[in-house]
Design a protein around this motif. Structure first.
Motif, PDB file in Angstrom:
ATOM      1  N   GLY A  95       0.793  -1.236   0.000  1.00  0.00           N
ATOM      2  CA  GLY A  95       0.000   0.000   0.000  1.00  0.00           C
ATOM      3  C   GLY A  95       0.816   1.272   0.000  1.00  0.00           C
ATOM      4  N   ALA A  96       1.988   1.276   0.633  1.00  0.00           N
ATOM      5  CA  ALA A  96       2.790   2.500   0.711  1.00  0.00           C
ATOM      6  C   ALA A  96       3.137   3.034  -0.666  1.00  0.00           C
ATOM      7  CB  ALA A  96       4.059   2.235   1.518  1.00  0.00           C
ATOM      8  N   ALA A  97       3.318   2.149  -1.635  1.00  0.00           N
ATOM      9  CA  ALA A  97       3.649   2.586  -2.998  1.00  0.00           C
ATOM     10  C   ALA A  97       2.531   3.434  -3.600  1.00  0.00           C
ATOM     11  CB  ALA A  97       3.917   1.370  -3.872  1.00  0.00           C
ATOM     12  N   TYR A  98       1.323   3.291  -3.066  1.00  0.00           N
ATOM     13  CA  TYR A  98       0.175   4.061  -3.562  1.00  0.00           C
ATOM     14  C   TYR A  98      -0.242   5.147  -2.561  1.00  0.00           C
ATOM     15  CZ  TYR A  98      -0.010  -0.087  -6.496  1.00  0.00           C
ATOM     16  OH  TYR A  98       0.322  -1.100  -7.364  1.00  0.00           O
ATOM     17  N   GLY A  99       0.511   5.269  -1.484  1.00  0.00           N
ATOM     18  CA  GLY A  99       0.167   6.247  -0.451  1.00  0.00           C
ATOM     19  C   GLY A  99      -0.884   5.746   0.518  1.00  0.00           C
ATOM     20  N   LEU A 100      -1.178   4.446   0.491  1.00  0.00           N
ATOM     21  CA  LEU A 100      -2.221   3.868   1.350  1.00  0.00           C
ATOM     22  C   LEU A 100      -1.573   3.243   2.581  1.00  0.00           C
ATOM     23  CD1 LEU A 100      -4.313   2.237  -1.514  1.00  0.00           C
ATOM     24  CD2 LEU A 100      -4.868   4.324  -0.237  1.00  0.00           C
ATOM     25  N   CYS A 101      -1.894   3.758   3.746  1.00  0.00           N
ATOM     26  CA  CYS A 101      -1.204   3.355   4.970  1.00  0.00           C
ATOM     27  C   CYS A 101      -2.176   2.944   6.070  1.00  0.00           C
ATOM     28  CB  CYS A 101      -0.345   4.510   5.502  1.00  0.00           C
ATOM     29  SG  CYS A 101       0.989   5.006   4.381  1.00  0.00           S
ATOM     30  N   ARG A 102      -1.761   1.931   6.808  1.00  0.00           N
ATOM     31  CA  ARG A 102      -2.446   1.608   8.064  1.00  0.00           C
ATOM     32  C   ARG A 102      -2.134   2.716   9.064  1.00  0.00           C
ATOM     33  NH1 ARG A 102      -1.164  -4.808   9.245  1.00  0.00           N
ATOM     34  NH2 ARG A 102      -2.897  -5.677   8.023  1.00  0.00           N
ATOM     35  N   ILE A 103      -3.124   3.025   9.889  1.00  0.00           N
ATOM     36  CA  ILE A 103      -2.939   4.098  10.862  1.00  0.00           C
ATOM     37  C   ILE A 103      -2.927   3.563  12.292  1.00  0.00           C
ATOM     38  CG2 ILE A 103      -3.815   6.321  11.667  1.00  0.00           C
ATOM     39  CD1 ILE A 103      -2.764   6.274   8.769  1.00  0.00           C
ATOM     40  N   TYR A 104      -3.756   2.547  12.564  1.00  0.00           N
ATOM     41  CA  TYR A 104      -3.895   2.023  13.929  1.00  0.00           C
ATOM     42  C   TYR A 104      -3.582   0.527  13.961  1.00  0.00           C
ATOM     43  CZ  TYR A 104      -6.590   6.345  14.036  1.00  0.00           C
ATOM     44  OH  TYR A 104      -6.982   7.659  13.902  1.00  0.00           O
ATOM     45  N   ARG A 105      -2.809   0.135  14.963  1.00  0.00           N
ATOM     46  CA  ARG A 105      -2.445  -1.280  15.075  1.00  0.00           C
ATOM     47  C   ARG A 105      -3.640  -2.164  15.435  1.00  0.00           C
ATOM     48  NH1 ARG A 105       2.172   1.071  17.332  1.00  0.00           N
ATOM     49  NH2 ARG A 105       1.592   0.637  19.506  1.00  0.00           N
ATOM     50  N   ASN A 106      -4.592  -1.618  16.173  1.00  0.00           N
ATOM     51  CA  ASN A 106      -5.747  -2.436  16.555  1.00  0.00           C
ATOM     52  C   ASN A 106      -6.823  -2.483  15.471  1.00  0.00           C
ATOM     53  OD1 ASN A 106      -6.647   0.243  16.869  1.00  0.00           O
ATOM     54  ND2 ASN A 106      -8.080  -0.315  18.493  1.00  0.00           N
ATOM     55  N   GLU A 107      -6.610  -1.729  14.367  1.00  0.00           N
ATOM     56  CA  GLU A 107      -7.557  -1.735  13.251  1.00  0.00           C
ATOM     57  C   GLU A 107      -6.797  -1.965  11.943  1.00  0.00           C
ATOM     58  OE1 GLU A 107     -10.068   1.689  13.156  1.00  0.00           O
ATOM     59  OE2 GLU A 107     -10.759   1.454  15.228  1.00  0.00           O
ATOM     60  N   PRO A 108      -6.397  -3.198  11.668  1.00  0.00           N
ATOM     61  CA  PRO A 108      -5.591  -3.451  10.466  1.00  0.00           C
ATOM     62  C   PRO A 108      -6.348  -3.227   9.160  1.00  0.00           C
ATOM     63  CG  PRO A 108      -6.235  -5.514  11.530  1.00  0.00           C
ATOM     64  CD  PRO A 108      -6.614  -4.423  12.478  1.00  0.00           C
ATOM     65  N   TRP A 109      -7.644  -3.046   9.232  1.00  0.00           N
ATOM     66  CA  TRP A 109      -8.467  -2.803   8.042  1.00  0.00           C
ATOM     67  C   TRP A 109      -8.587  -1.321   7.690  1.00  0.00           C
ATOM     68  CZ3 TRP A 109     -10.120  -5.056  12.630  1.00  0.00           C
ATOM     69  CH2 TRP A 109     -10.763  -4.199  13.541  1.00  0.00           C
ATOM     70  N   HIS A 110      -8.162  -0.436   8.580  1.00  0.00           N
ATOM     71  CA  HIS A 110      -8.358   1.011   8.427  1.00  0.00           C
ATOM     72  C   HIS A 110      -7.168   1.618   7.671  1.00  0.00           C
ATOM     73  CE1 HIS A 110      -9.691   5.060  10.109  1.00  0.00           C
ATOM     74  NE2 HIS A 110      -8.440   5.320   9.753  1.00  0.00           N
ATOM     75  N   PHE A 111      -7.444   2.229   6.508  1.00  0.00           N
ATOM     76  CA  PHE A 111      -6.394   2.833   5.679  1.00  0.00           C
ATOM     77  C   PHE A 111      -6.724   4.288   5.376  1.00  0.00           C
ATOM     78  CE2 PHE A 111      -5.703  -1.637   5.055  1.00  0.00           C
ATOM     79  CZ  PHE A 111      -4.322  -1.761   4.944  1.00  0.00           C
ATOM     80  N   GLU A 112      -5.678   5.084   5.332  1.00  0.00           N
ATOM     81  CA  GLU A 112      -5.788   6.490   4.960  1.00  0.00           C
ATOM     82  C   GLU A 112      -4.676   6.824   3.966  1.00  0.00           C
ATOM     83  OE1 GLU A 112      -6.033   9.161   8.296  1.00  0.00           O
ATOM     84  OE2 GLU A 112      -7.183   7.726   9.508  1.00  0.00           O
ATOM     85  N   LEU A 113      -4.829   7.964   3.311  1.00  0.00           N
ATOM     86  CA  LEU A 113      -3.842   8.397   2.324  1.00  0.00           C
ATOM     87  C   LEU A 113      -2.750   9.229   2.986  1.00  0.00           C
ATOM     88  CD1 LEU A 113      -3.109   8.528  -0.725  1.00  0.00           C
ATOM     89  CD2 LEU A 113      -4.366  10.708  -0.799  1.00  0.00           C
ATOM     90  N   ARG A 114      -1.508   8.860   2.724  1.00  0.00           N
ATOM     91  CA  ARG A 114      -0.345   9.654   3.125  1.00  0.00           C
ATOM     92  C   ARG A 114       0.468   9.889   1.862  1.00  0.00           C
ATOM     93  NH1 ARG A 114      -3.322  10.048   6.625  1.00  0.00           N
ATOM     94  NH2 ARG A 114      -3.047   9.705   8.880  1.00  0.00           N
ATOM     95  N   THR A 115       0.410  11.112   1.356  1.00  0.00           N
ATOM     96  CA  THR A 115       0.958  11.393   0.035  1.00  0.00           C
ATOM     97  C   THR A 115       2.477  11.229  -0.039  1.00  0.00           C
ATOM     98  OG1 THR A 115       1.001  13.753   0.606  1.00  0.00           O
ATOM     99  CG2 THR A 115      -0.930  12.935  -0.577  1.00  0.00           C
ATOM    100  N   ASP A 116       3.171  11.322   1.098  1.00  0.00           N
ATOM    101  CA  ASP A 116       4.621  11.164   1.054  1.00  0.00           C
ATOM    102  C   ASP A 116       5.055   9.712   1.278  1.00  0.00           C
ATOM    103  OD1 ASP A 116       3.806  11.059   3.663  1.00  0.00           O
ATOM    104  OD2 ASP A 116       5.386  12.373   4.449  1.00  0.00           O
ATOM    105  N   ALA A 117       4.111   8.807   1.452  1.00  0.00           N
ATOM    106  CA  ALA A 117       4.456   7.412   1.700  1.00  0.00           C
ATOM    107  C   ALA A 117       5.200   6.749   0.543  1.00  0.00           C
ATOM    108  CB  ALA A 117       3.197   6.617   2.040  1.00  0.00           C
ATOM    109  N   PRO A 118       4.901   7.066  -0.737  1.00  0.00           N
ATOM    110  CA  PRO A 118       5.662   6.424  -1.813  1.00  0.00           C
ATOM    111  C   PRO A 118       7.163   6.703  -1.716  1.00  0.00           C
ATOM    112  CG  PRO A 118       3.658   7.376  -2.706  1.00  0.00           C
ATOM    113  CD  PRO A 118       3.756   7.840  -1.279  1.00  0.00           C
ATOM    114  N   ASP A 119       7.542   7.854  -1.181  1.00  0.00           N
ATOM    115  CA  ASP A 119       8.957   8.193  -1.072  1.00  0.00           C
ATOM    116  C   ASP A 119       9.542   7.864   0.304  1.00  0.00           C
ATOM    117  OD1 ASP A 119       8.956   9.257  -3.678  1.00  0.00           O
ATOM    118  OD2 ASP A 119       8.144  11.167  -2.921  1.00  0.00           O
ATOM    119  N   ARG A 120       8.750   8.036   1.341  1.00  0.00           N
ATOM    120  CA  ARG A 120       9.285   7.912   2.700  1.00  0.00           C
ATOM    121  C   ARG A 120       8.722   6.712   3.470  1.00  0.00           C
ATOM    122  NH1 ARG A 120       8.777  13.797   5.368  1.00  0.00           N
ATOM    123  NH2 ARG A 120       9.937  12.660   6.981  1.00  0.00           N
ATOM    124  N   GLY A 121       7.778   6.040   2.867  1.00  0.00           N
ATOM    125  CA  GLY A 121       7.141   4.928   3.566  1.00  0.00           C
ATOM    126  C   GLY A 121       6.038   5.421   4.486  1.00  0.00           C
TER     127      GLY A 121
END
Length: 236
Positions: A194-220
């Protein structure tokens, strides 16, 4: 002391015997004709046993059938009324919805950049045999408030419920900035790619919950929070 002559006693016995025999015959005739209630088994004694089994020599059909009980308790009317006020327009998601279903508000009302990232990732996941299902996306404030009330009831306190459900004023679902993806194969795929698309997990207790982090493709993806209570955005 005067004794009764033997002849006199014998005559008395001879008089009494026919009288007794006659009375017994009359009594027997009455019993046979009317039936003596004391000689019949009482139906009340059957029900007093509570066992539900018939007495020997008697048909079990004489026992009235046990009252039928409902398989489950009727739904709580207040909860049913609240559910009735919410539908797809509030973000309720029907089964089988994907990130391509523009006619479903829970998908169509997502942040445009988040939805675009999901749609870029979906074909790549499909090549690996994985399909994205949207379990929850955008939600109305009313829907979010209902989920929070249910969480408080389920977990017993607002503090514990906050680990799973945010308020309507802080939830990224209400703003359209979060999506809950399933099944497990899809969440596992996004955790890896998901990081390659900017899609990131936010909470450890909710592995299904994803949000967009635009710098994730470069920084993870950034470090995950243990649960929403650790997220500064959730604080009033």
């Amino acid at each position: 002391m005067t004794r009764t002559p033997p002849s006199s006693r014998t005559s008395t016995h001879r008089i009494r015997r026919p009288l007794v025999v006659g009375l017994m015959a009359v009594l027997a005739a009455i019993v046979v004709t009317l039936g003596h209630p004391l000689l019949k088994p009482s139906s009340d004694s059957d029900s007093a046993t509570g066992s539900g089994s018939a007495m020997p020599g008697r048909s079990s059909s004489v026992r009235p059938p046990a009252p039928s009980l409902p398989d489950r308790a009727p739904p709580d009317s207040s909860q049913q009324d609240r559910r009735g006020t919410l539908d797809e327009a509030d973000g309720v998601v029907p089964d089988g919805v994907t990130v391509l279903d523009d006619d479903v508000p829970a998908v169509a009302n997502l942040d445009a950049d988040l939805l675009a990232a999901l749609r870029r990732a979906a074909p790549e996941a499909a090549d690996d045999g994985v399909a994205f299902t949207v379990n929850s996306g955008w939600r109305s404030p009313e829907y979010q408030n209902q989920l929070l009330r249910k969480a408080v009831s389920q977990y017993g306190s607002e503090a514990e419920a906050a680990r799973w459900v945010a308020t309507a004023t802080t939830s990224p679902h209400v703003s359209g900035d979060a999506v809950d993806i399933g099944p497990d194969a899809a969440t596992a795929w996004l955790a890896e790619h998901g990081a390659a698309y900017g899609l990131c997990r936010i909470y450890r207790n909710e592995p299904w919950h994803f949000e967009l982090r635009t710098d994730a493709p470069d920084r993870g993806c950034p470090r995950t929070y243990a649960d929403p209570t650790q997220d500064p955005r959730m604080r009033p």
